[in-house]
Design an enzyme around this catalytic site. Structure first.
Site, PDB file in Angstrom:
ATOM      1  N   LYS A 180      39.283  42.749  40.344  1.00 35.61           N
ATOM      2  CA  LYS A 180      38.925  41.996  39.134  1.00 35.61           C
ATOM      3  C   LYS A 180      39.757  40.612  39.156  1.00 35.61           C
ATOM      4  CE  LYS A 180      37.176  41.276  35.009  1.00 35.61           C
ATOM      5  NZ  LYS A 180      38.203  40.305  34.453  1.00 35.61           N
ATOM      6  N   ASN A 184      37.655  37.306  39.027  1.00 37.18           N
ATOM      7  CA  ASN A 184      38.005  36.096  38.237  1.00 37.18           C
ATOM      8  C   ASN A 184      38.432  34.828  38.810  1.00 37.18           C
ATOM      9  OD1 ASN A 184      37.376  37.994  36.396  1.00 37.18           O
ATOM     10  ND2 ASN A 184      38.961  37.425  34.854  1.00 37.18           N
ATOM     11  N   GLU A 187      35.104  33.409  40.062  1.00 36.46           N
ATOM     12  CA  GLU A 187      34.326  33.040  38.660  1.00 36.46           C
ATOM     13  C   GLU A 187      34.706  31.521  38.350  1.00 36.46           C
ATOM     14  OE1 GLU A 187      35.195  34.125  34.198  1.00 36.46           O
ATOM     15  OE2 GLU A 187      34.223  35.849  35.379  1.00 36.46           O
TER      16      GLU A 187
END
Length: 309
Positions: A180, A184, A187
């Site tokens: 995760k 991110n 992202e």
């Protein structure tokens, strides 16, 4: 594994993500017992959805059948640690504790050791989906041993976009939050590239480009089509000028952790690192450097310096 007749889970922390995850689980046929530090939040959610509101962590634990399943959606750091300190003595061997909030993966590994010392299963679950997760489902990146994942599987299948898609047992404890974290970081880079591209389009004023139409067109057939582009197109349909929006972008910490991991692994990650630094710049953290640069230009070339109004 928890039988269907007894499917019940505790949700601790009812921020935007935690509350919506409780809603999705409840809609999926699970009885959710919720606890929030501000108990009025729990009470309001219970009235809206039928979840059960507990007024203390002890009450929440007592409301869950064994083996218990508890999902934490708390800020990383002190908030999570204090709740763990309170919860672990209340739990029984075989219970499962899932940390689904943003957290540094090494902290998750350390927390798992504390849980395992009292024979409580621990899972780290990276959760993506934001405010759209209630409707669309959440991408779930899960770390933990196979027994813990099997115990949590009924809940994961409800929270995910589908029972067989949108969630993954990544590996041992820590791997979920690590995946995760990198997610991110990616992202950050994708968002920065889209923002810069549209800024360039907007700056070419003589073409009078309709940015909303450009974004909408790119959504179909283009190699840059993505959910982020979809959201950008929706934003630009509403407002292309953005005059009322302050040019300040917060950072959650995940981008920094990703950049630090890249450095530790000696893996080049310039796009992610620079995207993180651009967020810091938007927060005014480069103001002193910019002022000093202006003064350098003045000193060597006599270039004018703009004064604050």
């Amino acid at each position: 594994m928890i039988s269907k007749q007894k499917q019940r889970i505790g949700m601790v922390g009812l921020g935007r993500m935690g509350a919506n995850m409780a809603r999705r689980l409840q809609r999926g046929g699970v009885q959710v017992v919720v606890y929030n530090r501000h108990t009025e939040t729990s009470t309001e959610l219970a009235k809206e959805t039928g979840v059960l509101a507990a007024d203390s962590l002890n009450a929440l634990v007592k409301a869950l059948p064994t083996p218990r399943a508890l999902w934490l959606m708390l800020p990383a750091g002190d908030a999570t640690e204090s709740h763990l300190n309170e919860l672990l003595p209340m739990l029984s061997p075989g219970d499962i504790l899932i940390n689904g909030a943003n957290a540094f993966y090494e902290d998750s590994i350390a927390q798992a050791k504390r849980a395992e010392a009292v024979q409580v299963h621990y899972m780290d679950a990276g959760v993506s989906g934001g405010v759209w997760g209630l409707q669309e489902g959440y991408a779930l990146m899960v770390g933990g041993d196979a027994a813990a994942v099997a115990q949590a599987k009924p809940f994961l299948e409800i929270l995910a976009p589908g029972a067989d898609k949108g969630w993954l047992h990544c590996g041992p404890v820590g791997s979920g939050h690590f995946v995760k974290m990198v997610h991110n970081g990616i992202e950050y880079g994708m968002m920065q590239a889209l923002a810069e591209g549209f800024a360039i389009l907007q700056g070419k004023t003589e073409f009078a480009l309709d940015l909303a139409k450009v974004a909408e067109m790119w959504r179909y057939g283009s190699v840059v089509r993505s959910w982020l582009l979809d959201l950008t197109a929706d934003t630009l349909k509403k407002d292309q000028v953005l005059a009322d929006i302050a040019p300040v972008v917060a950072d959650s910490g995940e981008g920094l952790w990703t950049a630090q991991a890249a450095l530790a692994l000696k893996i080049p990650a310039p796009v992610i690192t620079l995207a993180l630094q651009m967020r810091w710049a938007s927060q005014g953290r480069d103001d002193y450097a910019a002022k000093l640069l202006a003064m350098m230009r003045n000193e060597f070339g006599g270039h004018a310096v703009q004064k604050e109004i």
